[in-house]
Design a protein around this motif. Structure first.
Motif, PDB file in Angstrom:
ATOM      1  N   LEU A   7      30.265  10.322 -61.914  1.00  0.00           N
ATOM      2  CA  LEU A   7      29.141  10.087 -60.705  1.00  0.00           C
ATOM      3  C   LEU A   7      28.087  10.763 -61.309  1.00  0.00           C
ATOM      4  N   ARG A   8      28.023  12.073 -61.626  1.00  0.00           N
ATOM      5  CA  ARG A   8      27.044  12.954 -61.959  1.00  0.00           C
ATOM      6  C   ARG A   8      26.286  12.206 -63.335  1.00  0.00           C
ATOM      7  N   ALA A   9      26.999  11.667 -64.128  1.00  0.00           N
ATOM      8  CA  ALA A   9      26.273  11.014 -65.468  1.00  0.00           C
ATOM      9  C   ALA A   9      25.379   9.794 -64.720  1.00  0.00           C
ATOM     10  N   ILE A  10      26.244   9.036 -63.798  1.00  0.00           N
ATOM     11  CA  ILE A  10      25.421   7.925 -63.216  1.00  0.00           C
ATOM     12  C   ILE A  10      24.402   8.266 -62.585  1.00  0.00           C
ATOM     13  N   LEU A  11      24.301   9.394 -61.789  1.00  0.00           N
ATOM     14  CA  LEU A  11      23.074  10.016 -60.914  1.00  0.00           C
ATOM     15  C   LEU A  11      22.040  10.385 -62.079  1.00  0.00           C
ATOM     16  N   ARG A  12      22.357  10.789 -63.133  1.00  0.00           N
ATOM     17  CA  ARG A  12      21.304  11.445 -64.104  1.00  0.00           C
ATOM     18  C   ARG A  12      20.706  10.098 -64.641  1.00  0.00           C
ATOM     19  N   ASP A  13      21.380   8.994 -65.048  1.00  0.00           N
ATOM     20  CA  ASP A  13      20.776   7.751 -65.610  1.00  0.00           C
ATOM     21  C   ASP A  13      20.282   7.020 -64.791  1.00  0.00           C
ATOM     22  N   LEU A  14      20.464   7.155 -63.494  1.00  0.00           N
ATOM     23  CA  LEU A  14      19.942   5.603 -62.469  1.00  0.00           C
ATOM     24  C   LEU A  14      18.388   5.746 -62.234  1.00  0.00           C
ATOM     25  N   PRO A  15      17.666   6.841 -62.123  1.00  0.00           N
ATOM     26  CA  PRO A  15      16.443   7.035 -62.045  1.00  0.00           C
ATOM     27  C   PRO A  15      15.696   6.197 -63.092  1.00  0.00           C
ATOM     28  N   GLY A  16      16.034   6.383 -64.497  1.00  0.00           N
ATOM     29  CA  GLY A  16      15.366   5.905 -65.427  1.00  0.00           C
ATOM     30  C   GLY A  16      15.821   4.319 -65.629  1.00  0.00           C
ATOM     31  N   ILE A  17      16.885   3.846 -65.085  1.00  0.00           N
ATOM     32  CA  ILE A  17      17.271   2.539 -65.139  1.00  0.00           C
ATOM     33  C   ILE A  17      16.174   1.664 -64.136  1.00  0.00           C
ATOM     34  N   TYR A  18      16.066   2.344 -62.968  1.00  0.00           N
ATOM     35  CA  TYR A  18      15.125   1.878 -61.928  1.00  0.00           C
ATOM     36  C   TYR A  18      13.648   1.835 -62.573  1.00  0.00           C
ATOM     37  N   LYS A  19      13.150   2.919 -63.145  1.00  0.00           N
ATOM     38  CA  LYS A  19      11.919   3.134 -63.780  1.00  0.00           C
ATOM     39  C   LYS A  19      11.668   2.290 -64.494  1.00  0.00           C
ATOM     40  N   SER A  20      12.598   1.947 -65.495  1.00  0.00           N
ATOM     41  CA  SER A  20      12.225   1.060 -66.838  1.00  0.00           C
ATOM     42  C   SER A  20      12.229  -0.476 -66.169  1.00  0.00           C
ATOM     43  N   GLY A  21      12.312  -0.831 -64.753  1.00  0.00           N
ATOM     44  CA  GLY A  21      12.255  -2.137 -64.394  1.00  0.00           C
ATOM     45  C   GLY A  21      13.547  -2.903 -64.432  1.00  0.00           C
ATOM     46  N   ASP A  22      14.696  -2.250 -64.864  1.00  0.00           N
ATOM     47  CA  ASP A  22      15.913  -3.056 -64.973  1.00  0.00           C
ATOM     48  C   ASP A  22      16.540  -3.001 -63.659  1.00  0.00           C
ATOM     49  N   ILE A  23      15.882  -3.867 -62.750  1.00  0.00           N
ATOM     50  CA  ILE A  23      16.415  -3.877 -61.194  1.00  0.00           C
ATOM     51  C   ILE A  23      17.791  -4.253 -61.082  1.00  0.00           C
ATOM     52  N   GLU A  24      18.154  -5.361 -61.918  1.00  0.00           N
ATOM     53  CA  GLU A  24      19.598  -5.694 -61.705  1.00  0.00           C
ATOM     54  C   GLU A  24      20.540  -4.650 -62.096  1.00  0.00           C
ATOM     55  N   GLY A  25      20.219  -4.116 -63.325  1.00  0.00           N
ATOM     56  CA  GLY A  25      21.201  -2.760 -63.691  1.00  0.00           C
ATOM     57  C   GLY A  25      21.146  -1.688 -62.792  1.00  0.00           C
ATOM     58  N   TYR A  26      20.065  -1.491 -61.908  1.00  0.00           N
ATOM     59  CA  TYR A  26      19.960  -0.724 -60.741  1.00  0.00           C
ATOM     60  C   TYR A  26      20.909  -1.273 -59.668  1.00  0.00           C
TER      61      TYR A  26
END
Length: 134
Positions: A7-26
């Motif tokens: 979960l810590r790894a997911i939380l570290r990566d999730l803002p970057g996924i959102y910011k990149s515009g990968d909304i489906e990934g988010y």
């Protein structure tokens, strides 16, 4: 890696996924039965996902994003449930050209089901919002 580390790894990566515009990934991190609370409205997963997708349509884009401390996580005894609360800020350009600079405070509840961490509830509050002149 143990569940807490996952979960810590997911939380570290999730803002970057959102910011990149990968909304489906988010949105892939939302459980099918998740609920959200935003601006006085309780939504189910489909409604929440449709709302998020709608703001990115027609050129909506995150211009800047900063997330507060997301390391203070409260895990259940079995580490299959977790909660966290944190502030974040987003400068966003909507499809119609409006730009806002908004500060939020968010609470998330996560469950690990069938070996995958998913968000089951989000409570999002706007703490400050400023329109940016075009």
């Amino acid at each position: 890696m143990d569940r807490a580390g996952e979960l810590r790894a997911i939380l570290r990566d999730l803002p970057g996924i959102y910011k990149s515009g990968d909304i489906e990934g988010y949105l892939d991190r939302y459980a099918n039965d998740m609920t959200s609370y935003f601006e006085g409205v309780i939504s189910n997963c489909e409604e929440a996902c449709n709302f998020i997708r709608s703001i990115f349509r027609n050129g909506g884009k995150t211009l800047e994003l900063s997330a507060g401390d997301r390391t203070q996580i409260l895990f259940s005894e079995d580490t299959d449930a977790a909660t966290l609360c944190y502030p974040w800020r987003e400068k966003f350009r909507y499809g119609d050209g409006r730009v806002t600079d908004t500060e939020y405070f968010q609470t998330e509840v996560w469950f690990c089901r069938a070996g995958q961490w998913k968000i089951v509830h989000v409570h999002l509050a706007i703490t400050k919002e400023h329109s940016i002149p075009a």
